[in-house]
Design an enzyme around this catalytic site. Structure first.
Site, PDB file in Angstrom:
ATOM      1  N   GLY A 110      24.887  56.785  -8.432  1.00 54.83           N
ATOM      2  CA  GLY A 110      24.139  57.780  -7.472  1.00 54.83           C
ATOM      3  C   GLY A 110      23.452  58.926  -8.375  1.00 54.83           C
ATOM      4  O   GLY A 110      22.988  58.803  -9.427  1.00 54.83           O
ATOM      5  N   GLY A 112      24.106  61.720  -9.422  1.00 58.90           N
ATOM      6  CA  GLY A 112      24.863  62.345 -10.484  1.00 58.90           C
ATOM      7  C   GLY A 112      24.825  61.453 -11.708  1.00 58.90           C
ATOM      8  O   GLY A 112      24.484  61.848 -12.975  1.00 58.90           O
ATOM      9  N   ASP A 135      24.488  57.164   0.851  1.00 59.08           N
ATOM     10  CA  ASP A 135      23.943  58.328   1.448  1.00 59.08           C
ATOM     11  C   ASP A 135      22.476  58.284   1.403  1.00 59.08           C
ATOM     12  O   ASP A 135      21.816  58.880   1.985  1.00 59.08           O
ATOM     13  CB  ASP A 135      24.280  59.628   0.282  1.00 59.08           C
ATOM     14  CG  ASP A 135      25.707  60.081   0.488  1.00 59.08           C
ATOM     15  OD1 ASP A 135      26.353  59.723   1.540  1.00 59.08           O
ATOM     16  OD2 ASP A 135      26.097  60.928  -0.239  1.00 59.08           O
TER      17      ASP A 135
HETATM   18  O1  F6P Z   1      28.038  60.069  -2.303  1.00 62.13           O
HETATM   19  C1  F6P Z   1      28.916  59.153  -1.548  1.00 62.13           C
HETATM   20  C2  F6P Z   1      29.734  60.109  -0.672  1.00 62.13           C
HETATM   21  O2  F6P Z   1      30.518  59.150   0.233  1.00 62.13           O
HETATM   22  C3  F6P Z   1      29.551  61.198   0.188  1.00 62.13           C
HETATM   23  O3  F6P Z   1      28.889  60.781   1.524  1.00 62.13           O
HETATM   24  C4  F6P Z   1      30.564  61.952   0.323  1.00 62.13           C
HETATM   25  O4  F6P Z   1      30.275  63.301   0.842  1.00 62.13           O
HETATM   26  C5  F6P Z   1      31.399  61.925  -0.854  1.00 62.13           C
HETATM   27  O5  F6P Z   1      31.018  60.617  -1.408  1.00 62.13           O
HETATM   28  C6  F6P Z   1      32.876  61.716  -0.714  1.00 62.13           C
HETATM   29  O6  F6P Z   1      33.341  61.814  -2.015  1.00 62.13           O
HETATM   30  P1  F6P Z   1      34.700  61.468  -2.653  1.00 62.13           P
HETATM   31  O7  F6P Z   1      34.940  59.982  -2.552  1.00 62.13           O
HETATM   32  O8  F6P Z   1      34.779  62.073  -3.973  1.00 62.13           O
HETATM   33  O9  F6P Z   1      35.722  62.176  -1.476  1.00 62.13           O
END
Ligand code: F6P
Length: 356
Positions: A110, A112, A135
């Site tokens: 994504g 980052g 996203d």
């Molecule tokens: O970037 C994708 C995503 O699913 C976002 O929609 C969400 O806020 C985040 O990752 C959640 O991150 P993690 O899996 O690190 O909790």
């Protein structure tokens, strides 16, 4: 040609389909191609954890969720920080890229991941990116793989909540993933027939939300469906710093619970909230995403074959193409002001919590 491949950041449906599409292209079209699977995203490159993969490793994974390579989050801002030996993660990645004897590194990730890919490319490594995320917030591409599967899942959640909300005559909030951008909530909200959609890009007024809930109830509707993005904020919250906001929300990362309580107290209706969370990222990709992933993966293979580096795959106007990593890194595709889809939703009576 020795090609390293990694998947980085939060996973999503379609990662394996992209890996497979890429591998199939490479093994069918590039003579003497060797594929090196790097474990757990950039962490494997930092720690030199990788293994040579055989064509059979890519069989039977088209419809499998997650990633066969593993993934991890490696924050971009930490890439250049030096450890006590004066070495940064960036130094380690450059060293291991050389030690592995790679000719090119393919990164599926994504926003980052793309920033780090651009950093590595700027340091002289050959890099090709592929845009992944539920996203759909990567700059320069109409769509990312994984997004539409997540829309399908989130929509199904809303559909299911719809029937129970109707049975009980309740107001129900469904919190949808997306902490910075609201594409997933907007699409699933419209597709699931939500009455109110709350997005990070449009701060809402809780009193307006209450007013809209009452307006529907007064018109004889017995229930309300509110699709709320993880990153949605009230106008008041949007003016706060992160820590202050966390305290205001009683330690909750999102404002969903607080808003649900507010609606219950001020509209006097039974209100519940549901958080489908990582369900939206798990499981098999939809046929749409299997196709898109195969298309993007094989196109990345073509870019590698042609020696077109420092770029990332994109889909624009129904055509698969690419952007320069340096042009898109650090940018995010927010829902723009005056967006056509938001305008359409407003015209059919969906509220966004900012109505006067
Ligand atoms: O970037 C994708 C995503 O699913 C976002 O929609 C969400 O806020 C985040 O990752 C959640 O991150 P993690 O899996 O690190 O909790």
């Amino acid at each position: 040609m020795k090609i390293g491949i990694l998947t980085s950041g939060g996973d999503c449906p379609g990662l394996n389909a992209v890996i497979r599409g890429f591998a199939k292209y490479v093994f069918n079209n590039i003579k003497d191609a060797e594929l090196i699977g790097i474990s757990e995203g950039y962490l494997g490159l930092i720690q030199n954890e990788a293994k040579k993969m055989k064509p059979s490793d890519f069989s039977g994974i088209l419809n499998v969720g997650g990633t066969i390579l593993g993934t991890s989050r490696q924050p971009f801002k930490k890439m250049t920080e030096e450890d006590r030996n004066g070495k940064s993660k960036l130094d380690m990645m450059k060293k291991n890229y050389k030690e592995m004897g790679l000719d090119v590194l393919v990164t599926l990730g994504g926003a980052g991941t793309h920033k780090t890919a651009a950093l590595l490319s700027g340091e002289g490594l050959n890099v090709v990116g592929i845009p992944k995320t539920i996203d759909n917030d990567i700059w320069g591409t109409d769509v990312t793989f994984g997004f539409h599967t997540a829309v399908d899942i989130a929509t199904e959640c809303i559909d299911r909540i719809h029937t129970t909300a109707a049975s009980h005559g309740r107001t129900m909030l469904i919190e949808i993933m997306g902490n910075k951008v609201g594409w997933l909530t907007l699409y699933a909200g419209v597709a699931g027939g939500a009455d109110i959609i709350l997005l990070p890009e449009i701060p809402y007024d809780p009193d307006t939300v209450v007013k809209m809930v009452n307006k529907r109830l007064d018109s004889g509707k017995a229930f309300n469906i509110i699709a709320i993005a993880e990153g949605a904020m009230s106008i008041e919250e949007s003016k706060m710093k992160k820590a202050e906001r966390l305290e205001y929300r009683n330690g909750r990362a999102t404002g969903t619970e607080k808003l649900a309580q507010y609606i219950e107290e001020h509209a006097g209706v039974e209100t519940r909230y549901v958080v489908p969370g990582h369900i939206q990222r798990g499981g098999s990709p939809s046929p749409y995403d299997r196709f898109l992933s195969t298309e993007m993966g094989s196109f990345a293979g073509e870019l590698v074959e042609k020696g077109k580096f420092g770029v990332t795959v994109a889909m624009r106007g129904n055509e698969v193409t690419y952007n320069k990593l340096s042009d898109i890194a650090g940018k995010m595709k927010f829902i723009p002001e005056g967006d056509q889809r938001v305008a359409m939703a407003r015209k059919i009576g969906i509220y966004f919590g900012d109505e006067k």
